[in-house]
Write a protein that holds these residues in place. Structure first.
Motif, PDB file in Angstrom:
ATOM      1  N   TYR A 143       0.862  -1.173   0.000  1.00  0.00           N
ATOM      2  CA  TYR A 143       0.000   0.000   0.000  1.00  0.00           C
ATOM      3  C   TYR A 143       0.900   1.226   0.000  1.00  0.00           C
ATOM      4  O   TYR A 143       1.754   1.394   0.886  1.00  0.00           O
ATOM      5  CB  TYR A 143      -0.911   0.045   1.226  1.00  0.00           C
ATOM      6  CG  TYR A 143      -1.651   1.366   1.340  1.00  0.00           C
ATOM      7  CD1 TYR A 143      -2.689   1.666   0.464  1.00  0.00           C
ATOM      8  CD2 TYR A 143      -1.281   2.321   2.284  1.00  0.00           C
ATOM      9  CE1 TYR A 143      -3.355   2.883   0.539  1.00  0.00           C
ATOM     10  CE2 TYR A 143      -1.941   3.537   2.372  1.00  0.00           C
ATOM     11  CZ  TYR A 143      -2.972   3.814   1.488  1.00  0.00           C
ATOM     12  OH  TYR A 143      -3.615   5.019   1.559  1.00  0.00           O
ATOM     13  N   TYR A 144       0.729   2.097  -1.024  1.00  0.00           N
ATOM     14  CA  TYR A 144       1.516   3.321  -1.150  1.00  0.00           C
ATOM     15  C   TYR A 144       0.701   4.491  -0.612  1.00  0.00           C
ATOM     16  O   TYR A 144      -0.325   4.868  -1.185  1.00  0.00           O
ATOM     17  CB  TYR A 144       1.888   3.571  -2.612  1.00  0.00           C
ATOM     18  CG  TYR A 144       2.829   2.534  -3.195  1.00  0.00           C
ATOM     19  CD1 TYR A 144       3.770   1.886  -2.408  1.00  0.00           C
ATOM     20  CD2 TYR A 144       2.787   2.219  -4.562  1.00  0.00           C
ATOM     21  CE1 TYR A 144       4.637   0.955  -2.940  1.00  0.00           C
ATOM     22  CE2 TYR A 144       3.659   1.286  -5.099  1.00  0.00           C
ATOM     23  CZ  TYR A 144       4.568   0.650  -4.286  1.00  0.00           C
ATOM     24  OH  TYR A 144       5.430  -0.272  -4.812  1.00  0.00           O
ATOM     25  N   ASP A 145       1.183   5.046   0.478  1.00  0.00           N
ATOM     26  CA  ASP A 145       0.451   6.116   1.143  1.00  0.00           C
ATOM     27  C   ASP A 145       0.394   7.385   0.302  1.00  0.00           C
ATOM     28  O   ASP A 145      -0.618   8.092   0.288  1.00  0.00           O
ATOM     29  CB  ASP A 145       1.126   6.404   2.489  1.00  0.00           C
ATOM     30  CG  ASP A 145       0.315   7.342   3.368  1.00  0.00           C
ATOM     31  OD1 ASP A 145      -0.895   7.465   3.144  1.00  0.00           O
ATOM     32  OD2 ASP A 145       0.894   7.955   4.276  1.00  0.00           O
ATOM     33  N   LEU A 146       1.450   7.688  -0.435  1.00  0.00           N
ATOM     34  CA  LEU A 146       1.500   8.934  -1.202  1.00  0.00           C
ATOM     35  C   LEU A 146       0.477   8.968  -2.333  1.00  0.00           C
ATOM     36  O   LEU A 146      -0.044  10.027  -2.678  1.00  0.00           O
ATOM     37  CB  LEU A 146       2.900   9.144  -1.771  1.00  0.00           C
ATOM     38  CG  LEU A 146       3.986   9.546  -0.772  1.00  0.00           C
ATOM     39  CD1 LEU A 146       5.351   9.543  -1.445  1.00  0.00           C
ATOM     40  CD2 LEU A 146       3.702  10.919  -0.176  1.00  0.00           C
ATOM     41  N   THR A 147       0.211   7.812  -2.931  1.00  0.00           N
ATOM     42  CA  THR A 147      -0.715   7.773  -4.066  1.00  0.00           C
ATOM     43  C   THR A 147      -2.025   7.059  -3.737  1.00  0.00           C
ATOM     44  O   THR A 147      -2.934   7.038  -4.567  1.00  0.00           O
ATOM     45  CB  THR A 147      -0.055   7.066  -5.263  1.00  0.00           C
ATOM     46  OG1 THR A 147       0.324   5.731  -4.880  1.00  0.00           O
ATOM     47  CG2 THR A 147       1.186   7.821  -5.706  1.00  0.00           C
ATOM     48  N   GLY A 148      -2.126   6.453  -2.538  1.00  0.00           N
ATOM     49  CA  GLY A 148      -3.340   5.749  -2.166  1.00  0.00           C
ATOM     50  C   GLY A 148      -3.579   4.488  -2.973  1.00  0.00           C
ATOM     51  O   GLY A 148      -4.734   4.105  -3.200  1.00  0.00           O
ATOM     52  N   GLU A 149      -2.520   3.806  -3.390  1.00  0.00           N
ATOM     53  CA  GLU A 149      -2.636   2.626  -4.245  1.00  0.00           C
ATOM     54  C   GLU A 149      -2.362   1.335  -3.489  1.00  0.00           C
ATOM     55  O   GLU A 149      -1.519   1.296  -2.587  1.00  0.00           O
ATOM     56  CB  GLU A 149      -1.622   2.695  -5.389  1.00  0.00           C
ATOM     57  CG  GLU A 149      -1.832   3.760  -6.412  1.00  0.00           C
ATOM     58  CD  GLU A 149      -0.721   3.720  -7.439  1.00  0.00           C
ATOM     59  OE1 GLU A 149      -0.925   3.097  -8.499  1.00  0.00           O
ATOM     60  OE2 GLU A 149       0.354   4.289  -7.183  1.00  0.00           O
ATOM     61  N   PHE A 150      -3.046   0.280  -3.909  1.00  0.00           N
ATOM     62  CA  PHE A 150      -2.707  -1.095  -3.535  1.00  0.00           C
ATOM     63  C   PHE A 150      -2.149  -1.776  -4.785  1.00  0.00           C
ATOM     64  O   PHE A 150      -2.793  -1.753  -5.842  1.00  0.00           O
ATOM     65  CB  PHE A 150      -3.930  -1.853  -3.028  1.00  0.00           C
ATOM     66  CG  PHE A 150      -4.430  -1.389  -1.693  1.00  0.00           C
ATOM     67  CD1 PHE A 150      -3.907  -1.902  -0.516  1.00  0.00           C
ATOM     68  CD2 PHE A 150      -5.431  -0.430  -1.620  1.00  0.00           C
ATOM     69  CE1 PHE A 150      -4.368  -1.473   0.716  1.00  0.00           C
ATOM     70  CE2 PHE A 150      -5.907   0.002  -0.388  1.00  0.00           C
ATOM     71  CZ  PHE A 150      -5.373  -0.518   0.784  1.00  0.00           C
ATOM     72  N   VAL A 151      -0.966  -2.368  -4.679  1.00  0.00           N
ATOM     73  CA  VAL A 151      -0.342  -3.012  -5.841  1.00  0.00           C
ATOM     74  C   VAL A 151       0.096  -4.421  -5.456  1.00  0.00           C
ATOM     75  O   VAL A 151       0.364  -4.711  -4.283  1.00  0.00           O
ATOM     76  CB  VAL A 151       0.871  -2.207  -6.360  1.00  0.00           C
ATOM     77  CG1 VAL A 151       0.443  -0.821  -6.814  1.00  0.00           C
ATOM     78  CG2 VAL A 151       1.965  -2.103  -5.304  1.00  0.00           C
ATOM     79  N   ALA A 152       0.170  -5.286  -6.470  1.00  0.00           N
ATOM     80  CA  ALA A 152       0.592  -6.674  -6.281  1.00  0.00           C
ATOM     81  C   ALA A 152       1.727  -6.980  -7.242  1.00  0.00           C
ATOM     82  O   ALA A 152       1.645  -6.662  -8.436  1.00  0.00           O
ATOM     83  CB  ALA A 152      -0.576  -7.627  -6.521  1.00  0.00           C
ATOM     84  N   ASP A 153       2.795  -7.599  -6.726  1.00  0.00           N
ATOM     85  CA  ASP A 153       3.976  -7.928  -7.517  1.00  0.00           C
ATOM     86  C   ASP A 153       4.268  -9.424  -7.419  1.00  0.00           C
ATOM     87  O   ASP A 153       4.890  -9.883  -6.453  1.00  0.00           O
ATOM     88  CB  ASP A 153       5.203  -7.152  -7.025  1.00  0.00           C
ATOM     89  CG  ASP A 153       5.081  -5.656  -7.240  1.00  0.00           C
ATOM     90  OD1 ASP A 153       4.227  -5.259  -8.056  1.00  0.00           O
ATOM     91  OD2 ASP A 153       5.821  -4.898  -6.606  1.00  0.00           O
ATOM     92  N   PRO A 154       3.830 -10.213  -8.415  1.00  0.00           N
ATOM     93  CA  PRO A 154       4.194 -11.640  -8.429  1.00  0.00           C
ATOM     94  C   PRO A 154       5.577 -11.827  -9.037  1.00  0.00           C
ATOM     95  O   PRO A 154       6.041 -11.016  -9.843  1.00  0.00           O
ATOM     96  CB  PRO A 154       3.116 -12.255  -9.312  1.00  0.00           C
ATOM     97  CG  PRO A 154       2.748 -11.147 -10.261  1.00  0.00           C
ATOM     98  CD  PRO A 154       2.892  -9.867  -9.487  1.00  0.00           C
ATOM     99  N   ARG A 155       6.247 -12.903  -8.657  1.00  0.00           N
ATOM    100  CA  ARG A 155       7.567 -13.221  -9.211  1.00  0.00           C
ATOM    101  C   ARG A 155       7.840 -14.710  -9.049  1.00  0.00           C
ATOM    102  O   ARG A 155       7.233 -15.381  -8.210  1.00  0.00           O
ATOM    103  CB  ARG A 155       8.649 -12.397  -8.519  1.00  0.00           C
ATOM    104  CG  ARG A 155       8.692 -12.566  -7.018  1.00  0.00           C
ATOM    105  CD  ARG A 155       9.387 -11.425  -6.315  1.00  0.00           C
ATOM    106  NE  ARG A 155       8.633 -10.183  -6.414  1.00  0.00           N
ATOM    107  CZ  ARG A 155       8.976  -9.052  -5.790  1.00  0.00           C
ATOM    108  NH1 ARG A 155      10.052  -9.014  -5.026  1.00  0.00           N
ATOM    109  NH2 ARG A 155       8.240  -7.961  -5.916  1.00  0.00           N
ATOM    110  N   ILE A 156       8.747 -15.216  -9.872  1.00  0.00           N
ATOM    111  CA  ILE A 156       9.087 -16.633  -9.809  1.00  0.00           C
ATOM    112  C   ILE A 156      10.530 -16.829 -10.259  1.00  0.00           C
ATOM    113  O   ILE A 156      11.019 -16.121 -11.148  1.00  0.00           O
ATOM    114  CB  ILE A 156       8.124 -17.477 -10.682  1.00  0.00           C
ATOM    115  CG1 ILE A 156       8.357 -18.963 -10.447  1.00  0.00           C
ATOM    116  CG2 ILE A 156       8.252 -17.125 -12.162  1.00  0.00           C
ATOM    117  CD1 ILE A 156       7.284 -19.855 -11.067  1.00  0.00           C
TER     118      ILE A 156
END
Length: 289
Positions: A143-156
């Motif tokens: 959760y990025y407080d500056l932009t109010g975003e929730f993001v998801a980063d998958p990796r393998i």
């Protein structure tokens, strides 16, 4: 104009590790920092009207902080790992002092101060049922407080031992980057800058050679989208006139310029990386390109 060295560019951290069970280890790492950047513009000659020389000093402090908690549990087939990241900071106002050597002038503040607190949780699982191959999927949520975003980063990550001397590796991941606090300083109410996204992938091979030499070759591809860029020259408050490119980049990153930005930037990086290293006892040497 030239910047003096950054003042107070320091970081301090303490790591506490404890084994809670036979195969479970937890560590906690709080950290704090300070970065104070100042720039001074001098004129050695008098003004055209004969008035005394004027100097201008820009100064802006940044105080970041955070805490990282992670836990790892070893299993016969691999491991489980998870953690929580707290990151935040305080960006002070920009103080501009334009003073006259004969008649002192007080400082003026521009831009606003900002405080932010981000939180991220992540986990990964490494499954290696044998010494011949392994797979390590992972996921990070932020959760990025500056932009109010929730993001998801998958990796393998994948790993295969083809022969005793040849090992193959592959990796793919998605990584988000929150805009810098200085990129959100703007008088334009309609500006909305979000995080950028980078897609990273790589494939590589590692070969054991005689004389204790290990050679590796990695091909990589990175593509970024939604980079925040200065998109309207008519609304750029700070221009690069009279500044070197390096100085201008420092000013944009650490002080800010209040210009209008949009997520229109793109970037791409494709290449090959070669490295050979040799270890003899406690000594090793390497060459890379």
């Amino acid at each position: 104009s030239k910047p003096p060295p950054p003042r107070g560019n320091d970081r301090a951290a303490v790591k506490y590790t404890r084994q809670l069970a036979k195969d479970l280890v937890v560590s906690v790492t709080p950290w704090v920092g300070t970065t104070v950047i100042s720039f001074r513009g001098d004129r050695d000659e008098e003004e055209a009207d004969g008035s005394p020389t004027r100097n201008v000093v820009f100064r802006r402090p940044v105080y970041p902080w955070g805490t990282r908690i992670d836990a790892v549990r070893d299993e016969t087939w691999g491991h489980l790992r998870a953690g929580v990241d707290f990151q935040g900071g305080y960006l002070g106002v920009t103080t501009v002092t334009g003073f006259n050597r004969d008649e002192g002038e007080g400082p003026e503040t521009i831009f606003t101060s900002r405080t932010w607190n981000d939180i991220g949780v992540w986990g990964e699982l490494r499954y290696a049922p044998s010494d011949k191959w392994s797979v390590k999927p992972g996921l990070r949520l932020d959760y990025y407080d500056l932009t109010g975003e929730f993001v998801a980063d998958p990796r393998i990550n994948l790993h295969q031992v083809v022969t005793q001397d040849l090992t193959l590796r592959q990796a793919f991941g998605v990584f988000h980057q929150e805009p810098a606090p200085t990129e959100l300083d703007t008088p334009f109410a309609e500006q909305k800058v979000d995080s950028s996204t980078t897609y990273q992938s790589s494939v590589g091979a590692e070969l054991q050679l005689p004389q204790e030499i290990t050679a590796s070759l990695v091909a990589f591809w990175h593509e970024s989208r939604g980079l925040p860029v200065r998109s309207d020259e008519d609304r750029n408050i700070l221009r690069s006139d009279g500044m070197s490119p390096a100085l201008f980049e420092i000013v944009l990153e650490y002080v800010g310029d209040g210009s209008y930005r949009r997520n229109l930037g793109k970037g791409r990086s494709i290449g090959l990386e070669f490295m050979a290293r040799r270890q003899v006892g406690r000594w090793f040497s390497f060459i890379s390109y």
